[in-house]
Design an enzyme around this catalytic site. Structure first.
Site, PDB file in Angstrom:
ATOM      1  CG  HIS A 194     -22.471  28.247  -9.714  1.00 25.84           C
ATOM      2  ND1 HIS A 194     -21.410  29.272 -10.044  1.00 25.84           N
ATOM      3  CD2 HIS A 194     -22.402  27.238 -10.616  1.00 25.84           C
ATOM      4  CE1 HIS A 194     -20.610  28.707 -10.972  1.00 25.84           C
ATOM      5  NE2 HIS A 194     -21.283  27.753 -11.386  1.00 25.84           N
ATOM      6  NE  ARG A 301     -22.902  23.879 -13.031  1.00 22.30           N
ATOM      7  CZ  ARG A 301     -23.930  24.241 -13.752  1.00 22.30           C
ATOM      8  NH1 ARG A 301     -25.123  23.539 -13.692  1.00 22.30           N
ATOM      9  NH2 ARG A 301     -23.779  25.010 -14.757  1.00 22.30           N
ATOM     10  NE  ARG A 337     -18.121  21.104 -14.083  1.00 23.80           N
ATOM     11  CZ  ARG A 337     -18.629  22.456 -14.055  1.00 23.80           C
ATOM     12  NH1 ARG A 337     -18.869  23.283 -14.914  1.00 23.80           N
ATOM     13  NH2 ARG A 337     -19.522  23.039 -13.052  1.00 23.80           N
ATOM     14  CD  GLU A 436     -15.881  26.310 -18.116  1.00 19.37           C
ATOM     15  OE1 GLU A 436     -17.157  26.764 -17.978  1.00 19.37           O
ATOM     16  OE2 GLU A 436     -15.390  25.200 -17.652  1.00 19.37           O
ATOM     17  CG  ASN A 459     -23.365  29.384 -17.469  1.00 19.51           C
ATOM     18  OD1 ASN A 459     -24.457  29.722 -18.405  1.00 19.51           O
ATOM     19  ND2 ASN A 459     -23.728  28.222 -16.757  1.00 19.51           N
ATOM     20  CG  ASP A 460     -17.296  30.159 -16.401  1.00 18.63           C
ATOM     21  OD1 ASP A 460     -17.329  31.263 -15.949  1.00 18.63           O
ATOM     22  OD2 ASP A 460     -17.413  28.852 -15.701  1.00 18.63           O
ATOM     23  NE  ARG A 470     -21.450  31.961 -13.818  1.00 20.47           N
ATOM     24  CZ  ARG A 470     -21.145  30.619 -14.111  1.00 20.47           C
ATOM     25  NH1 ARG A 470     -20.057  30.490 -14.638  1.00 20.47           N
ATOM     26  NH2 ARG A 470     -21.812  29.754 -13.866  1.00 20.47           N
TER      27      ARG A 470
HETATM   28  C1  PEP Z   1     -20.484  27.376 -17.866  1.00 21.20           C
HETATM   29  O1  PEP Z   1     -19.757  28.120 -17.580  1.00 21.20           O
HETATM   30  O2  PEP Z   1     -21.441  27.697 -18.922  1.00 21.20           O
HETATM   31  C2  PEP Z   1     -20.877  26.127 -16.966  1.00 21.20           C
HETATM   32  C3  PEP Z   1     -21.637  25.140 -17.628  1.00 21.20           C
HETATM   33  O3  PEP Z   1     -20.201  25.721 -16.123  1.00 21.20           O
HETATM   34  P1  PEP Z   1     -20.666  26.481 -14.625  1.00 21.20           P
HETATM   35  O4  PEP Z   1     -21.775  27.181 -14.914  1.00 21.20           O
HETATM   36  O5  PEP Z   1     -20.672  25.292 -13.709  1.00 21.20           O
HETATM   37  O6  PEP Z   1     -19.436  27.382 -14.501  1.00 21.20           O
HETATM   38 MG    MG Z   2     -18.201  27.087 -16.258  1.00 22.59          MG
END
Ligand code: PEP
Ligand code: MG
Length: 581
Positions: A194, A301, A337, A436, A459-460, A470
């Site tokens: 993040h 977000r 979200r 995700e 990402n998740d 990550r």
């Molecule tokens: C993800 O997981 O790809 C996503 C967009 O959410 P975040 O990065 O906020 O976990």
């Molecule tokens: Mg995510």
């Protein structure tokens, strides 16, 4: 001169003086015994520190009055009241006499007890107060003991710096002085953590995963940071500085060329039109999204409203923030979200419960469904803001259909509550889910029945499919989208969406990765949502290619049996076609 190589997390170049930042946790609060005779001198030290904290907070309150809305500015007012509260002073004096310890320790101890008591109460309002107490106690302690640097140091800087640290919490990144921090270099982190996402949102060049940089660099040393190549050079020689300056000129020219694409559609040479949207974390970013030609917000977000010292996002604050974004975006869709707190996004002083595996723990929709009253505050705020524009709701970390059904039932309740109070709210609002978690990808066909859209959070999805944290730089290299399992999840999700007649979007960082654009087009992705500044580049790639060739590429990539095989297919396409600007 010494060069470190890490993960290029936010592009751009910066040269400047290092500010080596020691986190709160690392800067130990001193603890020593005092004699009865020393009580009065400790008490005097506290009075001096309190006066300093009051003047800092008064300045912050004034600044917040100019730059934020009233509710946000009032947070600092509440902190001021606490600093001046007689009962609080009495407790500190009592603590000092009883424990005969230095005053920093007494402040930490008394405030810690206050926080714990509040955290044990069921009403979320009290937990929010616990966050405020944590913030106030940090401030007092760091006025007493300036050797410990804090996030308040980062919030107000008086010269340009390159921030060097072991790691940053998202709240640190969120509150840092963006006009002064010209670059970020961290030991920890990856391209999808993040801090990286926020650095890109704020256009601050960043290199993460540098392992030892915070120990090797000294405060004040010159640093040349290249967020595009992932290098950090300490005490650069003239040649390095000159070549970085030249590169900056080239990059600026490229940015100008790309901005000419702003008004053009994201359409392939054979007529496949896709949608490009922006990811944002703060309402202030919405204007930037339009500037780069975003056709909506694909991911807002909302949790960043809650992260940051002293943040207290009640229904009105949320309503104002969502309305602000919706108004800026006009008729364009804004996908809000619901909060994705937990994991690496913690509220300082709030989620102190130590979970063994926070990324597998009490996060996102799980947290929302466990606190339905708090969740409904957010849903009501979105529904009410929905009258100002085209709002959509997206649920994060969905692992099964039950969670979607429960969330939708609470949305109905929230709507009924607004109606009962006579509050105007959006009549219809599209709801979708993030894909995700591998289980969600596997049952995408089932989830599609209850969703107006999907948004793939790579990402998740990559983190959970490949069991790779990550944010952990040691295993970050394993989190590779070329893995055949990831491709299969993507294909399955997109196909399931299309079978149900809904759109498949992506809001993970992969959507803004130029090396993946053709592959994603070929897999049938309808919407790409990314850091706003990445939009022009991705648009250029799309406009320079044909869907036909992308489909062939995707088919070949799906035949790959290993990361290496898939990567070879993708790399051959990009090298051959020279389509990446
Ligand atoms: C993800 O997981 O790809 C996503 C967009 O959410 P975040 O990065 O906020 O976990
Ligand atoms: Mg995510």
């Amino acid at each position: 001169m010494k060069t470190f190589t890490g993960i290029p997390a936010s592009s751009g170049l910066a040269i400047g003086k290092a500010l080596v930042y020691a986190e709160d946790e690392n800067s130990e609060i001193p603890r020593f015994s005092i004699t009865r005779a020393e009580i009065s001198s400790e008490w005097k030290r506290l009075q001096k520190a309190l006066a300093k904290a009051v003047s800092e907070l008064t300045a912050l309150h004034e600044r917040a009055g100019r730059e934020m809305n009233r509710e946000q500015a009032d947070i600092f007012q509440a902190h001021l009241l606490m600093l001046e509260d007689d009962e609080f002073h009495g407790q500190l004096k009592e603590g000092l006499k009883k424990n005969l310890k230095n005053i920093e320790w007494v402040v930490e101890n008394i405030c810690g007890e206050m926080r714990q008591k509040l955290m044990a109460l069921p009403d979320p309002i009290f937990r929010e107060r616990a966050v405020d107490i944590a913030d106030v106690s940090h401030r007092i302690i760091h006025c007493l003991y300036p050797a410990a640097q804090t996030r308040s140091v980062l919030a107000e800087l008086n010269e340009d710096v390159i921030l060097v640290a072991h790691d940053l919490m998202p709240s640190d990144t969120l509150t840092l002085d963006k006009s002064r921090v010209k670059g970020i270099a961290l030991d920890e982190g990856s391209g999808t953590c993040h801090t990286a996402i926020l650095a890109r949102a704020f256009n601050i060049p960043a290199v993460l995963g540098l392992s030892l940089v915070s120990r090797e660099v000294k405060n004040g040393e010159m640093i040349a940071l290249n967020g595009s190549t992932g290098t950090v050079t300490v005490n650069p020689d003239r040649q390095t500085v000159e070549s970085q300056e030249n590169e900056r000129k080239i990059q600026n020219k490229q940015i100008d060329e790309l901005s000419a694409l702003r008004e053009l559609p994201a359409e392939t040479t054979d007529g496949r039109r896709v949608t490009l949207k922006a990811n944002i974390g703060l309402p202030e970013e919405a204007a930037g999204a339009l500037h780069y030609g975003a056709e909506g917000i694909g991911l807002y977000r909302s949790e960043f409203l809650f992260i940051g010292p002293g943040r207290d996002a009640g229904e009105e604050i949320q309503f104002l923030a969502y309305s602000q974004v919706l108004k800026i975006m006009g008729k364009l869709p804004v996908t809000i979200r619901t909060v994705d707190l937990g994991g690496d996004k913690v509220i300082p002083g709030f989620q102190t419960t130590s979970e063994k595996n926070p990324l597998l723990g009490w996060r996102a929709i799980r947290l929302s469904l466990a606190s339905p009253e708090l969740f409904k505050v957010q849903l009501r705020a979105i529904l009410r803001a929905g009258v100002s524009g085209n709002a959509r709701i997206m649920f994060p970390m969905i692992s099964g259909i039950e969670e979607v059904e429960q969330a939708l039932a609470l949305l109905d309740e929230a709507r009924a509550e607004c109606v009962k109070k006579g509050q105007p709210c959006a009549e219809t609002i599209e709801t979708g889910v993030m894909i995700e978690i591998p289980s969600a990808a596997a049952i995408a066909d089932i989830l599609a029945e209850k969703s107006a859209f999907f948004s793939i959070g790579t990402n998740d999805l990559i983190q959970y499919s490949l069991a790779v944290d990550r944010g952990n730089e040691k295993v970050g290299y394993l989190g590779d989208y070329h893995h055949p399992a990831v491709l299969r999840f993507l294909r399955h999700t997109i196909d399931a969406a299309h079978k149900q007649g809904i759109k498949a979007a992506m809001c993970g960082e992969l959507a803004g990765d130029p090396s993946a654009t053709a592959l994603l087009l070929g897999l049938g992705l309808d919407e790409f949502s990314m850091t706003a500044s990445a939009i022009p580049r991705i648009k250029k790639i799309i406009r320079g290619t044909s869907l036909e060739s992308c489909k062939k590429l995707a088919a070949e990539a799906l035949n790959g049996r290993s990361i290496a095989e898939v990567r070879a297919v993708v790399q051959a396409w990009t090298a051959d076609s020279e389509k990446i600007p």
